[in-house]
Motif scaffolding. Structure first.
Motif, mmCIF file in Angstrom:
data_model
loop_
_atom_site.group_PDB
_atom_site.id
_atom_site.type_symbol
_atom_site.label_atom_id
_atom_site.label_comp_id
_atom_site.label_asym_id
_atom_site.label_seq_id
_atom_site.Cartn_x
_atom_site.Cartn_y
_atom_site.Cartn_z
ATOM 1 N N SER A 8 17.566 50.770 25.923
ATOM 2 C CA SER A 8 18.040 52.051 26.438
ATOM 3 C C SER A 8 17.590 53.227 25.591
ATOM 4 C CB SER A 8 19.579 52.038 26.511
ATOM 5 O OG SER A 8 20.119 52.013 25.208
ATOM 6 N N GLY A 9 16.802 52.957 24.573
ATOM 7 C CA GLY A 9 16.301 54.066 23.772
ATOM 8 C C GLY A 9 16.405 53.807 22.296
ATOM 9 N N GLY A 10 16.887 52.656 21.905
ATOM 10 C CA GLY A 10 16.963 52.325 20.489
ATOM 11 C C GLY A 10 17.992 53.124 19.729
ATOM 12 N N VAL A 11 19.038 53.610 20.393
ATOM 13 C CA VAL A 11 20.083 54.389 19.726
ATOM 14 C C VAL A 11 20.977 53.452 18.943
ATOM 15 C CG1 VAL A 11 22.003 55.963 20.058
ATOM 16 C CG2 VAL A 11 20.013 56.106 21.566
ATOM 17 N N ASP A 12 21.183 53.732 17.658
ATOM 18 C CA ASP A 12 22.034 52.852 16.858
ATOM 19 C C ASP A 12 23.369 53.519 16.545
ATOM 20 O OD1 ASP A 12 21.581 54.648 14.807
ATOM 21 O OD2 ASP A 12 19.982 53.458 13.913
ATOM 22 N N LEU A 13 24.271 52.735 15.996
ATOM 23 C CA LEU A 13 25.619 53.240 15.724
ATOM 24 C C LEU A 13 25.612 54.342 14.675
ATOM 25 C CD1 LEU A 13 27.715 49.951 15.765
ATOM 26 C CD2 LEU A 13 27.556 51.698 17.530
ATOM 27 N N THR A 14 24.661 54.308 13.758
ATOM 28 C CA THR A 14 24.592 55.343 12.737
ATOM 29 C C THR A 14 24.359 56.713 13.369
ATOM 30 O OG1 THR A 14 23.702 53.780 11.126
ATOM 31 C CG2 THR A 14 23.378 56.118 10.673
ATOM 32 N N ALA A 15 23.438 56.767 14.318
ATOM 33 C CA ALA A 15 23.158 58.033 14.994
ATOM 34 C C ALA A 15 24.365 58.504 15.803
ATOM 35 C CB ALA A 15 21.939 57.876 15.899
ATOM 36 N N LEU A 16 25.039 57.568 16.463
ATOM 37 C CA LEU A 16 26.208 57.937 17.261
ATOM 38 C C LEU A 16 27.355 58.414 16.370
ATOM 39 C CD1 LEU A 16 26.163 55.057 19.895
ATOM 40 C CD2 LEU A 16 25.216 57.367 20.097
ATOM 41 N N SER A 17 27.518 57.782 15.220
ATOM 42 C CA SER A 17 28.545 58.229 14.268
ATOM 43 C C SER A 17 28.231 59.624 13.765
ATOM 44 C CB SER A 17 28.639 57.246 13.099
ATOM 45 O OG SER A 17 29.075 55.981 13.533
ATOM 46 N N ALA A 18 26.948 59.879 13.492
ATOM 47 C CA ALA A 18 26.543 61.214 13.039
ATOM 48 C C ALA A 18 26.823 62.251 14.124
ATOM 49 C CB ALA A 18 25.066 61.213 12.670
ATOM 50 N N PHE A 19 26.521 61.904 15.374
ATOM 51 C CA PHE A 19 26.786 62.811 16.492
ATOM 52 C C PHE A 19 28.272 63.155 16.585
ATOM 53 C CE2 PHE A 19 28.364 62.837 20.911
ATOM 54 C CZ PHE A 19 27.909 64.091 21.287
ATOM 55 N N LEU A 20 29.144 62.137 16.491
ATOM 56 C CA LEU A 20 30.589 62.394 16.587
ATOM 57 C C LEU A 20 31.099 63.196 15.405
ATOM 58 C CD1 LEU A 20 32.006 59.035 18.010
ATOM 59 C CD2 LEU A 20 31.746 61.224 19.174
ATOM 60 N N ALA A 21 30.511 62.998 14.219
ATOM 61 C CA ALA A 21 30.916 63.771 13.049
ATOM 62 C C ALA A 21 30.598 65.247 13.241
ATOM 63 C CB ALA A 21 30.226 63.240 11.794
ATOM 64 N N VAL A 22 29.396 65.554 13.741
ATOM 65 C CA VAL A 22 29.030 66.952 13.993
ATOM 66 C C VAL A 22 29.895 67.528 15.116
ATOM 67 C CG1 VAL A 22 27.181 68.530 14.672
ATOM 68 C CG2 VAL A 22 26.665 66.579 13.200
ATOM 69 N N ALA A 23 30.153 66.729 16.149
ATOM 70 C CA ALA A 23 30.987 67.192 17.259
ATOM 71 C C ALA A 23 32.401 67.514 16.791
ATOM 72 C CB ALA A 23 31.030 66.126 18.353
ATOM 73 N N GLY A 24 32.916 66.704 15.874
ATOM 74 C CA GLY A 24 34.271 66.941 15.373
ATOM 75 C C GLY A 24 34.353 68.100 14.409
ATOM 76 N N GLN A 25 33.362 68.247 13.542
ATOM 77 C CA GLN A 25 33.390 69.288 12.518
ATOM 78 C C GLN A 25 32.845 70.623 13.013
ATOM 79 O OE1 GLN A 25 34.725 69.089 9.619
ATOM 80 N NE2 GLN A 25 34.901 66.913 9.136
ATOM 81 N N ARG A 26 32.036 70.579 14.093
ATOM 82 C CA ARG A 26 31.348 71.780 14.574
ATOM 83 C C ARG A 26 30.496 72.402 13.466
ATOM 84 N NH1 ARG A 26 33.235 69.909 18.758
ATOM 85 N NH2 ARG A 26 33.955 71.145 20.544
ATOM 86 N N SER A 27 29.953 71.532 12.621
ATOM 87 C CA SER A 27 29.148 71.988 11.487
ATOM 88 C C SER A 27 28.305 70.833 10.981
ATOM 89 C CB SER A 27 30.044 72.515 10.354
ATOM 90 O OG SER A 27 29.324 72.621 9.143
ATOM 91 N N PHE A 28 27.002 71.060 10.848
ATOM 92 C CA PHE A 28 26.133 70.014 10.306
ATOM 93 C C PHE A 28 26.441 69.775 8.832
ATOM 94 C CE2 PHE A 28 24.009 70.738 14.202
ATOM 95 C CZ PHE A 28 23.182 69.657 14.447
ATOM 96 N N ARG A 29 26.699 70.854 8.103
ATOM 97 C CA ARG A 29 26.973 70.713 6.666
ATOM 98 C C ARG A 29 28.273 69.959 6.428
ATOM 99 N NH1 ARG A 29 24.702 72.893 2.411
ATOM 100 N NH2 ARG A 29 23.448 74.252 3.750
ATOM 101 N N ALA A 30 29.333 70.310 7.174
ATOM 102 C CA ALA A 30 30.618 69.623 7.002
ATOM 103 C C ALA A 30 30.521 68.168 7.428
ATOM 104 C CB ALA A 30 31.710 70.341 7.801
ATOM 105 N N ALA A 31 29.760 67.895 8.507
ATOM 106 C CA ALA A 31 29.585 66.514 8.943
ATOM 107 C C ALA A 31 28.817 65.706 7.912
ATOM 108 C CB ALA A 31 28.849 66.490 10.287
ATOM 109 N N ALA A 32 27.817 66.332 7.290
ATOM 110 C CA ALA A 32 27.053 65.654 6.240
ATOM 111 C C ALA A 32 27.953 65.291 5.066
ATOM 112 C CB ALA A 32 25.899 66.537 5.778
ATOM 113 N N ALA A 33 28.851 66.218 4.701
ATOM 114 C CA ALA A 33 29.785 65.946 3.603
ATOM 115 C C ALA A 33 30.724 64.805 3.969
ATOM 116 C CB ALA A 33 30.575 67.207 3.271
#
Length: 309
Positions: A8-33
């Motif tokens: 389906s595109g080779g999407v892994d759980l790491t990428a999906l977790s990163a997506f949800l972190a940015v969605a929750g924080q509304r910030s790339f920097r905060a999600a990275a932290a």
């Protein structure tokens, strides 16, 4: 199933977790932290995810990050699925009996200082595989939608659909002032007398001003006080009262030292009844992580026994 997932595109759980972190924080920097990676790494991960899905998931400006319609739909589908995966992993940890992983807790600054601070060092020493992510927040937010495992609030403010565990004894507020202020301005005998005094006001994070609440023999008074200063930090209100600026109305435990050494005097005591204290609460429908159970048990070694409700 795994083969179809990869196709389906080779999407892994790491990428999906990163997506949800940015969605929750509304910030790339905060999600990275939150994920303990660099902002550039999470930006690259999200860009690759968007390319694989052939859809833009976030609207980005120099000042804000928001979900697109496609991002909203993906987040809505992913959150329950990822929660199920997390619960499955926690169930394995539970079988092993070893507290581990991250526990996210939302609480007011006062609750953190009163309930969590006394046990933090001991807890982290006892359970080195646990990471505590504690967010100080004076708002009464939704801990489920914001991705927290638990919250700490006044018992009366805990949502009815949550499991609440009492973590402090009953509390009361205290009206306090310095001897110098009382010598200069006199003592209020009734709550309504506060209108003639300089009061130290408290502002919630929402922007609302707190109206002082009193009760005696079934009679309630809510006083919209006035004064020379408004603060959003209760310990600072105590310091302002000690400095003679005016009368403060704060949780009793914050004023104990000042009352004991004579820097403060208590006012309107019989108008300040006890009320239920603080509760740690969490969703009843979720698996309770072993690490959270271990934290609750340690808190109770320092305070009253548990009471679920």
């Amino acid at each position: 199933m795994m083969k179809k997932f990869q196709q389906s595109g080779g999407v892994d759980l790491t990428a999906l977790s990163a997506f949800l972190a940015v969605a929750g924080q509304r910030s790339f920097r905060a999600a990275a932290a939150e994920l303990n990676i660099t902002p550039s790494a999470i930006s690259h991960t999200i860009k690759a995810l968007e390319q694989r899905l052939n859809a833009r998931l976030f609207n980005r400006t120099t000042r804000s990050v928001s979900l697109t319609d496609a991002g909203e739909r993906l987040a809505g589908k992913l959150r329950p699925a990822m929660a199920s995966i997390e619960e499955a992993i926690l169930a394995v940890d539970d079988d092993l009996g070893v507290p581990r992983g991250t526990v996210r807790i939302n609480a007011s600054d006062g609750a953190i200082r009163l309930v969590l601070q006394p046990v933090l060092a001991r807890f982290l020493h006892m359970y080195p595989q646990v990471h505590l992510d504690i967010v100080s927040d004076g708002r009464l937010g939704d801990i489920v939608s914001e991705g927290f495992d638990a919250g700490i609030r006044l018992t009366e403010a805990v949502p009815k659909d949550m499991v609440a565990v009492t973590v402090t004894a009953p509390m009361r507020f205290a009206a306090v002032a310095s001897p110098a202020y009382l010598e200069r301005r006199g003592r209020p005998r009734l709550p309504l007398d506060l209108h003639q005094h300089d009061c130290i006001r408290f502002r919630f994070e929402s922007g609302a001003l707190y109206r002082w609440e009193f009760e005696k023999r079934g009679v309630s008074e809510r006083i919209n006080v006035d004064g020379p200063i408004t603060l959003s930090d209760q310990p600072l209100m105590v310091e302002a009262a000690i400095d003679g600026i005016g009368i403060a109305f704060v949780p009793e435990h914050l004023a104990v030292e000042g009352l004991a050494d004579g820097r403060l005097e208590r006012l309107l005591y019989d108008w300040c009844p006890e009320f239920p204290g603080l509760s740690l609460y969490y969703p009843g429908h979720r698996h309770v992580p072993p690490a959270l159970r271990a934290l609750i048990a340690l808190i109770h070694q320092k305070g009253p026994g548990a009471r679920d409700g």
